[in-house]
Design a protein around this motif. Sequence first.
Motif, PDB file in Angstrom:
ATOM      1  N   ASP A 114       8.562  26.029  21.339  1.00  0.00           N
ATOM      2  CA  ASP A 114       7.542  25.383  22.174  1.00  0.00           C
ATOM      3  C   ASP A 114       6.745  24.332  21.393  1.00  0.00           C
ATOM      4  N   ARG A 115       7.169  23.095  21.458  1.00  0.00           N
ATOM      5  CA  ARG A 115       6.441  21.949  20.898  1.00  0.00           C
ATOM      6  C   ARG A 115       6.096  22.124  19.425  1.00  0.00           C
ATOM      7  N   SER A 116       6.988  22.744  18.680  1.00  0.00           N
ATOM      8  CA  SER A 116       6.708  22.984  17.263  1.00  0.00           C
ATOM      9  C   SER A 116       6.732  21.676  16.475  1.00  0.00           C
ATOM     10  N   ASN A 117       5.840  21.573  15.498  1.00  0.00           N
ATOM     11  CA  ASN A 117       5.867  20.409  14.609  1.00  0.00           C
ATOM     12  C   ASN A 117       6.133  20.809  13.160  1.00  0.00           C
ATOM     13  N   ASP A 118       6.602  22.059  12.975  1.00  0.00           N
ATOM     14  CA  ASP A 118       7.098  22.448  11.659  1.00  0.00           C
ATOM     15  C   ASP A 118       8.623  22.281  11.664  1.00  0.00           C
ATOM     16  N   ASP A 119       9.330  22.989  10.809  1.00  0.00           N
ATOM     17  CA  ASP A 119      10.792  22.850  10.738  1.00  0.00           C
ATOM     18  C   ASP A 119      11.527  23.931  11.518  1.00  0.00           C
ATOM     19  N   SER A 120      10.889  24.462  12.566  1.00  0.00           N
ATOM     20  CA  SER A 120      11.524  25.508  13.373  1.00  0.00           C
ATOM     21  C   SER A 120      12.857  25.042  13.947  1.00  0.00           C
ATOM     22  N   ALA A 124       7.219  36.231  17.810  1.00  0.00           N
ATOM     23  CA  ALA A 124       7.896  35.803  16.582  1.00  0.00           C
ATOM     24  C   ALA A 124       7.391  36.544  15.351  1.00  0.00           C
ATOM     25  N   ASP A 125       6.168  37.024  15.386  1.00  0.00           N
ATOM     26  CA  ASP A 125       5.629  37.721  14.220  1.00  0.00           C
ATOM     27  C   ASP A 125       5.823  39.227  14.302  1.00  0.00           C
ATOM     28  N   CYS A 126       6.683  39.666  15.217  1.00  0.00           N
ATOM     29  CA  CYS A 126       6.971  41.093  15.378  1.00  0.00           C
ATOM     30  C   CYS A 126       8.300  41.446  14.715  1.00  0.00           C
ATOM     31  N   CYS A 127       8.507  42.748  14.565  1.00  0.00           N
ATOM     32  CA  CYS A 127       9.779  43.225  14.041  1.00  0.00           C
ATOM     33  C   CYS A 127      10.037  44.624  14.597  1.00  0.00           C
ATOM     34  N   PRO A 128      11.240  44.892  15.110  1.00  0.00           N
ATOM     35  CA  PRO A 128      11.529  46.236  15.610  1.00  0.00           C
ATOM     36  C   PRO A 128      11.466  47.264  14.491  1.00  0.00           C
ATOM     37  N   ALA A 132       7.990  30.723  20.833  1.00  0.00           N
ATOM     38  CA  ALA A 132       7.499  30.505  19.472  1.00  0.00           C
ATOM     39  C   ALA A 132       7.029  29.070  19.285  1.00  0.00           C
ATOM     40  N   ARG A 133       5.851  28.939  18.695  1.00  0.00           N
ATOM     41  CA  ARG A 133       5.351  27.618  18.329  1.00  0.00           C
ATOM     42  C   ARG A 133       4.935  27.618  16.862  1.00  0.00           C
ATOM     43  N   ASN A 134       5.570  26.760  16.082  1.00  0.00           N
ATOM     44  CA  ASN A 134       5.284  26.665  14.646  1.00  0.00           C
ATOM     45  C   ASN A 134       5.418  28.024  13.964  1.00  0.00           C
ATOM     46  N   GLU A 135       6.522  28.694  14.243  1.00  0.00           N
ATOM     47  CA  GLU A 135       6.757  30.039  13.717  1.00  0.00           C
ATOM     48  C   GLU A 135       7.944  30.067  12.750  1.00  0.00           C
ATOM     49  N   GLU A 136       8.158  28.986  12.022  1.00  0.00           N
ATOM     50  CA  GLU A 136       9.326  28.893  11.148  1.00  0.00           C
ATOM     51  C   GLU A 136       9.445  30.085  10.201  1.00  0.00           C
ATOM     52  N   GLU A 137       8.372  30.423   9.506  1.00  0.00           N
ATOM     53  CA  GLU A 137       8.430  31.496   8.517  1.00  0.00           C
ATOM     54  C   GLU A 137       8.690  32.844   9.171  1.00  0.00           C
ATOM     55  N   PHE A 189      15.097  22.885  12.851  1.00  0.00           N
ATOM     56  CA  PHE A 189      16.181  22.839  11.873  1.00  0.00           C
ATOM     57  C   PHE A 189      16.579  24.247  11.432  1.00  0.00           C
ATOM     58  N   LEU A 190      15.580  25.119  11.317  1.00  0.00           N
ATOM     59  CA  LEU A 190      15.882  26.504  10.981  1.00  0.00           C
ATOM     60  C   LEU A 190      16.742  27.143  12.063  1.00  0.00           C
ATOM     61  N   LEU A 191      16.367  26.953  13.316  1.00  0.00           N
ATOM     62  CA  LEU A 191      17.109  27.560  14.429  1.00  0.00           C
ATOM     63  C   LEU A 191      18.528  27.009  14.507  1.00  0.00           C
ATOM     64  N   GLU A 192      18.701  25.718  14.234  1.00  0.00           N
ATOM     65  CA  GLU A 192      20.049  25.135  14.234  1.00  0.00           C
ATOM     66  C   GLU A 192      20.920  25.797  13.172  1.00  0.00           C
ATOM     67  N   LYS A 193      20.340  26.036  12.014  1.00  0.00           N
ATOM     68  CA  LYS A 193      21.087  26.706  10.948  1.00  0.00           C
ATOM     69  C   LYS A 193      21.406  28.150  11.318  1.00  0.00           C
ATOM     70  N   LEU A 194      20.412  28.844  11.865  1.00  0.00           N
ATOM     71  CA  LEU A 194      20.610  30.244  12.222  1.00  0.00           C
ATOM     72  C   LEU A 194      21.635  30.399  13.334  1.00  0.00           C
ATOM     73  N   MET A 195      21.714  29.441  14.259  1.00  0.00           N
ATOM     74  CA  MET A 195      22.703  29.526  15.337  1.00  0.00           C
ATOM     75  C   MET A 195      24.124  29.461  14.806  1.00  0.00           C
ATOM     76  N   SER A 196      24.313  28.786  13.704  1.00  0.00           N
ATOM     77  CA  SER A 196      25.648  28.758  13.097  1.00  0.00           C
ATOM     78  C   SER A 196      25.981  30.092  12.435  1.00  0.00           C
ATOM     79  N   ASP A 197      24.948  30.817  12.010  1.00  0.00           N
ATOM     80  CA  ASP A 197      25.161  32.128  11.389  1.00  0.00           C
ATOM     81  C   ASP A 197      25.252  33.243  12.415  1.00  0.00           C
ATOM     82  N   TYR A 198      24.543  33.079  13.535  1.00  0.00           N
ATOM     83  CA  TYR A 198      24.492  34.116  14.563  1.00  0.00           C
ATOM     84  C   TYR A 198      24.884  33.508  15.911  1.00  0.00           C
TER      85      TYR A 198
END
Length: 376
Positions: A82-88, A138-142, A53-58, A90-99
């Motif tokens: 992958d070299r994201s310059n959005d807030d991916s 990242a833009d997919c969903c099962p 994922a690159r710049n796939e925060e949303e 920080f989002l992933l750090e938060k999500l890792m605490s939840d999951y």
Amino acid sequence: MIINFLWLILGAATLIQFIYLIFVYGRLSFFYKAKPSPDLHQNQEGVSIIIAARNEEENLKKLIPELFKQNYPLYEVLVVNDRSNDDSRFLLEKLMSDYPRLRTVTVNYTPEHVTPKKYALTLGIKVAKYDVLLLTDADCCPASENWIRRMTQPIRNENKVFALGYGGYEKAKGFLNALIQYETWFTAIQYFSFALWKAPFMGVGRNLAYRRQFFMDQKAFKDLWKILGGDDDLYVNKYAGRKNTSVVIHPESITRSIPKKTFKEYYIQKKRHFQTGKYYKTTDKAKIGIYAISHLFFWTAAIALLGIVRQWEPIAIIISIIIIRAILQFSAINNAIKKIEGHQKVFWTMFFDLMYLSYFWIIGAKGYLSKTVRWK
């Protein structure tokens, strides 16, 4: 003389089209029958879901919670940031605490001799915890909570290396979305049908599973580093074979992606896809090319003859051929869609067939000749 030549072209093209629609693509549409429901709970080997994922925060904000609703006992989700310059990050750090089963790998730079997505995927695959890999974007969903079970079943229980799935797109209003839906269905019919003939030639990274150890043993991207795309279709094209590959055709196994919203975005995406197609094996390019050329010749000869001939009898014959092909195509496509998605119908198949003809030869030619495509 010209009329005789056009009749010859029309006859040959019609024969080839009918062979493909009945016996090749018909392998899925008319002859494929699902096997008795496999025991999805057998051998519940661990699975690593990998997302580059690159710049796939949303998109990650939506996807990660959905992935942890899967009905499977042993899996991890590994996101390669992958070299994201959005807030991916920080989002992933938060999500890792939840999951707790969510892990991340951060890519800060890409070496010059490699392409970004392959490098990101390779890093993720190297550190994956489990040997069964399930890839998506990242833009997919099962589409269901049994996605992992369905997609990995041939690898876990049938000793397959590859499992090819269907990656669809969300429905929306408008002509562009309708064209995207048709093109996606037709592409799936192609690669599923040939895989059912024991001649697989591609898969889609939106929904693809394979063995990690096989990837590592083959150094899988070693001859593909400089090609921008192909982390999915070229990898499958190179290594998938009649004995090591299976298709997964079930409504619970599919993923859905966010479709492009503008023709410019769609053009860039398809240009990239066609650019990788020139690296397919010669035999696989022929599989697609024979149908595409006969498709072009069919419509060219039919339209030219309708513009030249003046007698009602030959006009009636030409129109009858077009109608018979349209009915056959309608049946083939809709039967295939029903097996892949479990529902859905497309009525304007002949209209989209003509749109696909233009799209394939215009965008396809530009993509094939292009050297300036990019991932993101």
